[in-house]
Design an enzyme around this catalytic site. Structure first.
Site, PDB file in Angstrom:
ATOM      1  N   LYS A  36       0.804  -1.229   0.000  1.00  0.00           N
ATOM      2  CA  LYS A  36       0.000   0.000   0.000  1.00  0.00           C
ATOM      3  C   LYS A  36       0.838   1.281   0.000  1.00  0.00           C
ATOM      4  CE  LYS A  36      -4.033  -2.212   0.479  1.00  0.00           C
ATOM      5  NZ  LYS A  36      -5.049  -2.184  -0.591  1.00  0.00           N
TER       6      LYS A  36
ATOM      7  N   GLU B 279      -9.873   5.555   3.141  1.00  0.00           N
ATOM      8  CA  GLU B 279     -10.596   4.453   3.765  1.00  0.00           C
ATOM      9  C   GLU B 279      -9.574   3.373   4.051  1.00  0.00           C
ATOM     10  OE1 GLU B 279     -10.010   4.524   0.645  1.00  0.00           O
ATOM     11  OE2 GLU B 279      -9.478   2.452   0.197  1.00  0.00           O
TER      12      GLU B 279
ATOM     13  N   SER C 284       1.839  -9.646  -0.396  1.00  0.00           N
ATOM     14  CA  SER C 284       1.504  -8.217  -0.388  1.00  0.00           C
ATOM     15  C   SER C 284       1.736  -7.529   0.955  1.00  0.00           C
ATOM     16  CB  SER C 284       0.049  -8.032  -0.824  1.00  0.00           C
ATOM     17  OG  SER C 284      -0.816  -8.814  -0.017  1.00  0.00           O
TER      18      SER C 284
HETATM   19  C1  LIG Z   1      -1.462  -6.847   2.837  1.00  0.00           C
HETATM   20  C2  LIG Z   1      -2.626  -6.593   1.974  1.00  0.00           C
HETATM   21  N1  LIG Z   1      -2.767  -7.288   0.836  1.00  0.00           N
HETATM   22  C3  LIG Z   1      -3.821  -7.110   0.026  1.00  0.00           C
HETATM   23  C4  LIG Z   1      -4.820  -6.216   0.336  1.00  0.00           C
HETATM   24  C5  LIG Z   1      -5.994  -6.131  -0.572  1.00  0.00           C
HETATM   25  O1  LIG Z   1      -6.022  -4.981  -1.350  1.00  0.00           O
HETATM   26  P1  LIG Z   1      -5.695  -5.008  -2.886  1.00  0.00           P
HETATM   27  O2  LIG Z   1      -6.592  -6.040  -3.511  1.00  0.00           O
HETATM   28  O3  LIG Z   1      -5.998  -3.640  -3.315  1.00  0.00           O
HETATM   29  O4  LIG Z   1      -4.271  -5.364  -3.065  1.00  0.00           O
HETATM   30  C6  LIG Z   1      -4.719  -5.460   1.500  1.00  0.00           C
HETATM   31  C7  LIG Z   1      -5.755  -4.482   1.842  1.00  0.00           C
HETATM   32  O5  LIG Z   1      -5.880  -3.972   2.883  1.00  0.00           O
HETATM   33  C8  LIG Z   1      -3.590  -5.662   2.339  1.00  0.00           C
HETATM   34  O6  LIG Z   1      -3.461  -4.974   3.472  1.00  0.00           O
END
Ligand SMILES: Cc1ncc(COP(=O)(O)O)c(C=O)c1O
Lengths: 270, 389
Positions: free
Chosen positions: B85, B107, B374
């Protein structure tokens, strides 16, 4: 449906405008707090002399609405009141009064879910004259213009204090009936701090169109309404306040609660 | 607007009129600054020296042996803030600053985007306020503390499901009222144009780096690339690096919750229908009238009834396959990575891992699977411990 429906807003609001009579369009949510009381509320609006009606269909995510209308939407949906029932209630309103212009205020997803053509057809069959789609800016209007035309329904658009003259031109390509001018930024509700640029805005719009200008958001009292009219509005729209009044006196009939208030809003003058 | 940002039939701009000028302004600024060498240098500088890019591409040897495929992890969990993020939050905050905005709103679901925006706001001297559903505040409490310590104000959202959808509703309401001085830092590749495009732009670095790194380490492209999909930002950033490599199979993993045969899941690409909410046309889990449903997922960041429009498009054209992993599978994968590699993944990322396990069982052992890790799991410790006993 009929050409008569098409012209209810245009004819009546325009005539009032040329005669310099000020208008009042009350808003409520169809089916709130239930179908029967909702009809009573709407009936009281008509009997009190409303110029037209703005009726909403409850949506799960009313992004432009403040706490009062959000809560009303939640309550309405919790009773199981759905879009089919909204159309049935609209038919009942139209049967009660043949002349009053009826506007619907909806979020676009509800139109998409039913199918654009079907939604406009059902609306026309129920006696609706105009539809304001809260989250469909003029850039997306083409998704509904054909259906609006076929069904003879006016597309009502919002103009805000931030709308530039250039954007206004785009809006005016699609707008019919009247323009819904928001008095301030933000969401619906009774907060009556109006935008300092409102008067400018009304002047700017008038330079470009003859459409009647109705101001809404934060117009709750006859004093608010007079201010809007002094600033150049042709009329006002009130919603949250009406719901609040009914909420505050759950043991009285809508007629008892609303009549005096609605009449005071209907007697607006220059 | 220069364009309406459609991906096939999805995308576009579906907002109330008062937000249109802000989106026009944002599109204009994005078109200008995304080509401006000074802006790009400044962004790059922050990614490198503030956020810690490039993040490693790590060959997970133990997990590979355990699951039976060659598994590579893109370590976005090591990015400053603990999730991908940060790429987007820093990019948008920089853009907001150039646009002369003085206040940021965001948000957040898992709290990672809220933390990233709070960091960026602190860094750039912009007042920051974050909307978060109260259910999410409870299950991601460490991130609430982090946001507050970083100087952001956190608003608990009590409407609806009290999760991500409700938080976006409140952020959009705030933006409607304060659009003159406020930039809405949308946290995923969703919402009205230009957000899906702009958010992807700031996350492209995930895919670009991963592609270079795997080529450097292996001398070839991976067979599969996997990422979890909430709104879809880490996935779109990752996929953007490989979308033109037609031999590379791309898989997005949605939250299967308690199973797709229940109504407690968030598998929008599997179960959604075309709808409009939060400024975009995309897929949504909704009823016959278009009332948008509440979803369920063990991971707050994936608990969302819509998805970014480009994913809906990539599904329709058959370029990306979308599968799902249940809460239980996600937890198993969480423990597996923790024990095998000493890495605690975010529950969101653990969905991508859960599907990696299933896929590894089906393919030959020399098949290369590149997974977007992620985020890190520190925020989830409380929740995982409470269901692990
Ligand atoms: C670590 C992590 N991965 C994935 C996501 C999912 O979001 P996105 O689909 O936008 O990657 C989030 C959302 O809060 C997150 O904190």
């Amino acid at each position: 449906m009929t050409t008569q429906a098409t012209t209810r807003f245009t004819n009546q609001l325009h005539t009032m405008k040329t005669q310099n009579q000020k208008g009042f369009i009350p808003f409520t949510l169809l089916g709130w707090p239930n179908a029967d009381i909702s009809f009573e509320i709407i009936k009281t609006m008509i009997d009190s002399g409303a110029t037209g009606l703005e009726l909403g269909i409850a949506f799960s995510d009313p992004l432009a609405d403040g706490p009062v209308l959000q809560a009303a939407a939640v309550e309405t949906l919790a009773t199981g009141f759905d879009v089919d029932q909204a159309f049935i209630l609209l038919q009942k309103v139209r049967a009660y009064n043949q002349d009053i212009p009826i506007g619907l205020m909806v979020y676009f997803n509800m139109i998409l879910a039913r199918g654009v053509d079907q939604f406009f057809k059902d609306a026309a069959d129920a006696g609706v004259d105009g539809i304001l789609i809260v989250d469909l800016p003029p850039e997306g209007a083409e998704e509904v213009t054909a259906a609006a035309k076929t069904s003879g329904i006016d597309l009502i658009f919002i103009v805000s204090p931030l709308t530039t003259d250039e954007r206004l031109q785009t809006i005016l390509k699609h707008a019919n009936g009247y323009l819904y001018v928001v008095s301030r930024l933000g969401i619906t509700g009774t907060d009556n701090t109006h935008d300092t640029q409102l008067q400018d805005l009304l002047t700017r719009i008038k330079a470009q169109t003859d459409l009647p200008l109705y101001v809404g958001f934060g117009v709750s009292t006859p004093e608010d309404a007079q201010k809007m009219i002094a600033a150049g509005a042709d009329g006002v729209i009130t919603g949250s306040r009406i719901i609040q009044l009914v909420q505050d006196q759950p043991n009285s009939s809508p007629q008892q609660v609303l009549e005096t208030y609605l009449q005071s809003m209907c007697n607006l003058s220059e | 607007m220069q364009t309406l940002g459609f991906f096939g039939q999805y995308g576009g701009i579906y907002v109330c009129e008062p937000l249109m000028p802000a989106l026009e302004e944002l599109e204009e600024a994005f078109l200008k600054f995304s080509k401006d060498p000074d802006f790009l240098t400044e962004f790059q500088h922050l990614l490198t020296h503030y956020a810690g890019r490039p993040t490693p591409l790590y060959y997970a040897k133990n997990l590979s042996a355990l699951w039976g495929a060659q598994i590579y992890l893109k370590r976005e969990d090591l990015l400053h803030g603990g999730a991908h993020k940060t790429n987007n939050a820093v990019g948008q905050a920089l853009l907001a600053k150039k646009m002369g905005k003085t206040r940021l709103i965001a948000e957040t679901g898992a709290g990672q985007h809220g933390v990233a925006t709070a960091m960026a706001g602190a860094l750039m001297g912009l007042k920051t306020e974050v909307y978060m559903g109260e259910v999410d505040m409870a299950r991601q409490e460490p991130n609430v503390f982090r946001m507050k310590l970083l100087g952001a104000q956190v608003h608990g959202v009590t409407s609806g499901s009290k999760t991500l959808k409700a938080a976006i509703n409140e952020a959009l309401r705030d933006w409607l009222a304060n659009v003159r001085d406020t930039h809405y830092v949308l946290g995923t590749a969703a919402g009205p144009h230009p957000f899906p495009t702009l958010v992807k732009f700031f996350h492209q670095v995930i895919g670009t780096e991963s592609r270079e790194q795997i080529l450097a380490q292996l001398g070839k492209l991976p067979d599969y690339v996997l990422a979890c999909v909430g709104g879809g930002s880490n996935a779109i950033g990752m996929f953007s690096g490989f979308v033109d490599d037609t031999a590379v199979k791309l898989i997005g993993v949605e939250p299967g919750g308690e199973g797709l045969n229940t109504n407690k899941h968030g598998a929008v690409l599997a179960k959604g229908t075309v709808g409009v909410l939060h400024g975009m046309k995309s897929l949504a889990i909704q009823d016959k009238d278009g009332q948008v449903s509440d979803t369920h997922s063990i991971s707050a960041g994936l608990d969302y009834p819509l998805v970014g429009p480009e994913h809906a498009y990539l599904r329709d054209i058959g370029r990306v396959q979308y599968d799902s992993a249940t809460d239980t599978e996600c937890l198993e994968a969480f423990h597996a990575l923790s024990k095998a590699e000493g890495i605690l993944p975010a529950l969101e990322s653990a969905h991508a891992l859960a599907h990696t396990k299933k896929l590894a069982a089906q393919v030959s052992e020399d098949t290369t699977l590149l997974v977007s890790l992620s985020g890190r799991g520190d925020k989830d410790l409380h929740q995982v411990m409470s269901v692990t006993n």
